[in-house]
Design an enzyme around this catalytic site. Structure first.
Site, PDB file in Angstrom:
ATOM      1  N   LEU A  18     -14.722  12.315 -12.047  1.00 20.25           N
ATOM      2  CA  LEU A  18     -15.193  11.699 -10.796  1.00 20.25           C
ATOM      3  C   LEU A  18     -14.070  10.930 -10.112  1.00 20.25           C
ATOM      4  CD1 LEU A  18     -17.612  11.219  -8.901  1.00 20.25           C
ATOM      5  CD2 LEU A  18     -18.083   9.126 -10.177  1.00 20.25           C
ATOM      6  N   TRP A 562      -9.185  -8.023 -23.116  1.00 18.87           N
ATOM      7  CA  TRP A 562      -8.982  -6.714 -22.492  1.00 18.87           C
ATOM      8  C   TRP A 562      -8.850  -5.592 -23.513  1.00 18.87           C
ATOM      9  CZ3 TRP A 562      -5.097  -8.482 -18.095  1.00 18.87           C
ATOM     10  CH2 TRP A 562      -5.793  -9.319 -17.217  1.00 18.87           C
ATOM     11  N   HIS A 695      -1.345  -9.864  -3.134  1.00 20.39           N
ATOM     12  CA  HIS A 695      -2.218  -8.685  -3.077  1.00 20.39           C
ATOM     13  C   HIS A 695      -2.080  -7.941  -1.750  1.00 20.39           C
ATOM     14  CE1 HIS A 695      -3.970 -11.334  -6.165  1.00 20.39           C
ATOM     15  NE2 HIS A 695      -4.164 -10.192  -6.793  1.00 20.39           N
TER      16      HIS A 695
END
Length: 757
Positions: A18, A562, A695
């Site tokens: 996907l 994580w 960012h």
């Protein structure tokens, strides 16, 4: 007979089909119909796997092109008005614009889904938000699955959790006030699902595992009294924590069944043993990748079966969205580490485990002797494996000196010694760690990993990159330099590959958000550091310059958060093992002349438990693990840490308790608001608030950086203020990076001169 069902399935496919299709569609390389066809094929595969495992229903509505909470915003007409879209006629392109932004509007904000590493799109509620039902997403999936011959159970997140997860925008109001308008819309959606002939509808209310305000809890009775009028049975699903304190409320709710997470909170079962309706027992871990000991699980389920009989359902603890798809594709792991391979279960293996449990409950354990023996053998091997358990690690933790996690002297004394040799100007400038990673660097790393590049050529490429990064920083006249981290693909994976006790999969991908997937390391055994990991790179970088070079490590809490973490010992113990292993690296860096060392902890906040009452215990062991990572360093070695998020106020004592000499934080997007919390708290150590947002490729103006620095100087003494970007620069391009840092250094020099007067 016991009913088997699944709360939700991964959406991205076994090999991220996907993701790749979405990204091709966004690049206009794939037609919309082709994307829709691929998605349909993935859904059909998911349903087939459930049906073949003897699930009594296949779950629908869990598949999404981006995020299930975004789908709910569309279904309830609650998409942000600022986009100007009509939720009733929303196109796929418009749907993706909500998630990714467009030329006129920024994307809907993302945040973590409870305490997982999945991110949802935060609903934006306004005082005048009007809801409008559009059940198409769910209805289409029901019809599709029924056409394929399946028994169907749709899933939808409930109204209270949906409202709770949103944010108020615009004129001040309480989003709770929207509930009375939202419930009739839910009723309309559920009625449309019931009209498709489904017997059960699963409504997820994970917010029940949080500390909800009293008025929100009190609303459940009335909300579900209205929804229960729908012509279908309702299964209320809770997960991620205990709901035992709400047992009376939940038993009184007019729903037909309740799902409990018995992996995260097995102790809550005792509060529901007299539950009068269907009880769905979440007994297979939906958030981790370890095989279950099926005999042990049956020890819990068999008494329940005797009590509940037909009313007992079995399921994973939560949606399987958080686990990789299929262990069978991990052929490399099976060859290289067959022992570890036998201990793992991904989504399809977990579904198979549930099938075995169902058979055992319906026909007795004898019917599945072989599978139970296999499960037991794997569990026993794991419990006794010397690959996992290393006596020296347990001994080292047990024999740590009394104040192992304390510095020799308090900060006020240390900083004098550090300043003496550092000899830095006022407002010292530095970078957080990483510099842009060019295609060339990524190719060199990948080629070396595949064995296409020799060690000598790889090291030459890295040294060339380090020299380039050092020279650029010298030209910019930064004060404390970094080596740029060109050798690192990922801040956790890099260390996981060099520490013992970690393993890596090839296809262990889980969705983080939209098309972004992550492949967490697997912490399977006691953690040690066999040899130095970063020393040669930092040492080489230092040899190129007379300026101070900063060593760069990822902290123990972030590595833990994580990763897929072993479940046979407490997380706190694993975290301390990582801290102790990192301390060996810190001392080696110190010996090699690197006396400014940064230990990044971006994930300390996201490890906070869902319930406030559990925070202190977590913050205590997380803080201890962090301090252990620098145990034994000299007073004149300066320890930095970096954190990136916007909420600190409620954990500031714990942040101060880390006792890093310098903390750098992300503050530019909040216009330095965060700093007032540090000032009010009288944060004692040095601090470097980010002065521009990394960012974005945009180059800040001198005026913007000056405005932020002047704001910072109002609340932080000039002697304790550092100047740096918000975060690492790995994802930026070199051109904007140079321009951004130039502005930062120029403004700093201007203010320095002013302060000197």
């Amino acid at each position: 007979m016991t009913t088997l069902h699944i709360l939700g399935f991964p959406r991205v496919g076994a090999k991220r089909e996907l993701k790749f299709a979405q990204e091709r569609y966004w690049r206009k390389e794939l037609a919309e119909q082709d994307l829709l066809d691929l998605a349909k094929a993935l859904r059909e595969k998911n349903w087939l796997h459930q049906a073949q495992a003897d699930a009594d229903f296949v779950t629908v509505g869990d598949f999404t092109f981006y995020d299930h909470i975004l789908d709910l915003q569309v279904a309830t007409g609650a998409i942000p008005a600022r986009f100007g879209f009509d939720s009733q006629t929303l196109s796929l392109d418009q749907y993706f614009q909500l998630a990714r932004g467009n030329k006129e509007q920024f994307a809907i904000e993302m945040t973590k889904w409870f305490d997982t590493n999945y991110h949802y799109l935060v609903p934006e509620f306004q005082k005048n938000t009007t809801f409008k039902a559009n059940p198409t997403h769910y209805v289409n999936q029901i019809r599709e699955a029924k056409a394929a011959g399946h028994q169907v159970k749709p899933v939808i997140v409930g109204p209270l959790t949906f409202l709770w997860l949103g944010k108020e925008k615009g004129e001040a109001f309480n989003r709770f006030d929207l509930l009375k308008q939202l419930v009739p819309i839910y009723f309309e959606i559920l009625t449309a699902l019931a009209a498709e002939g489904v017997e059960w509808i699963q409504i997820d209310e994970p917010a029940l595992a949080l500390d909800l305000p009293q008025e929100w809890l009190a609303a459940y009775q009335d909300v579900y009294a209205q929804l229960a009028k729908v012509n279908a049975k309702l299964l209320l699903a809770t997960y991620f924590g205990s709901v035992a304190e709400h047992a009376d409320l939940l038993k009184a709710l007019p729903v037909d069944g309740l799902h409990l997470d018995l992996v995260r909170a097995p102790e809550q079962l005792s509060a529901f043993e007299d539950y009068p309706k269907v009880l769905s027992a979440g007994v297979i871990d939906g958030r981790n990748i370890w095989r279950a000991n099926l005999n042990r699980v049956l020890d819990v389920l068999e008494p329940l079966k005797a009590k509940f009989n037909q009313r007992l359902w079995i399921a994973p603890s939560c949606s399987l969205l958080h686990t990789p798809y299929d262990l069978a594709v991990e052929t490399q792991l099976q060859q290289n580490n067959p022992e570890l391979y036998r201990w793992l279960a991904f989504t399809l293996q977990k579904v198979a485990e549930l099938q075995v449990l169902k058979q055992a409950l319906n026909a007795g354990r004898d019917a599945v002797t072989e599978q139970l023996n296999d499960s037991q053998t794997a569990a026993d091997a794991r419990a006794n494996s010397n690959v996992i358990h290393k006596a020296e690690v347990a001994q080292r933790l047990a024999n740590l000196p009394a104040n192992a996690d304390k510095r020799q002297s308090p900060f006020a004394e240390r900083i004098k010694l550090q300043n003496k040799w550092l000899n830095l100007p006022l407002l010292p400038t530095t970078n957080i760690g990483s510099f842009p990673q060019t295609l060339e660097i990524r190719h060199a790393r990948a080629a070396f990993k595949k064995g296409e590049l020799s060690l000598a050529d790889y090291e030459a490429a890295m040294k060339k990159e380090i020299e380039f990064v050092v020279r650029k920083q010298e030209e910019l006249d930064l004060d404390v330099l970094v080596h740029g981290e060109g050798e690192r693909n990922d801040m956790v994976e890099y260390f996981g590959e060099l520490l013992d006790g970690f393993a890596f999969t090839k296809f262990g991908w889980v969705q983080s958000y939209g098309s972004r997937c992550v492949k967490p390391p697997v912490i399977y055994g006691d953690v040690t550091r066999p040899e130095p990991m970063t020393v040669r790179w930092s040492q080489y970088a230092q040899s190129l310059t007379d300026k101070v070079m900063k060593g760069m490590l990822t902290g123990p809490v972030t590595i833990l958060q994580w990763s897929f973490v072993r479940n046979d010992i407490p997380r706190s113990t694993v975290c301390k093992q990582i801290g102790v292993a990192l301390s060996d690296e810190v001392l080696d860096l110190e010996k090699a002349g690197i006396k400014v060392i940064q230990i990044d902890e971006p994930a300390i906040r996201e490890g906070l438990p869902l319930k406030r009452a559990d925070w202190d215990a977590y913050l205590q062991w997380a803080g201890e693990a962090f301090r252990l990572s620098y145990m034994g360093v000299k007073d004149d070695t300066q320890i930095h840490t970096h954190m990136c998020y916007s909420e600190f106020n409620d954990i500031l004592p714990a942040i101060a308790g880390l006792d890093a000499d310098v903390i750098t934080i992300e503050t530019s997007r909040s216009d330095m608001e965060l700093l007032t919390a540090f000032a009010d708290f009288k944060y004692p150590n040095d601090i470097g608030p980010g002065v521009y947002d990394i960012h974005s490729p945009r180059v800040p103006t001198a005026g913007e950086i000056e405005h932020l620095l002047r704001k910072a100087l109002k609340v932080i003494p000039k002697e304790r203020l550092w100047v740096n970007p918000d975060c690492g620069l790995k994802t930026r391009g070199w051109k904007e990076t140079i321009e951004q840092l130039q502005v930062m250094v120029e403004v700093t020099k201007k203010l320095r001169a002013e302060l000197a007067e």
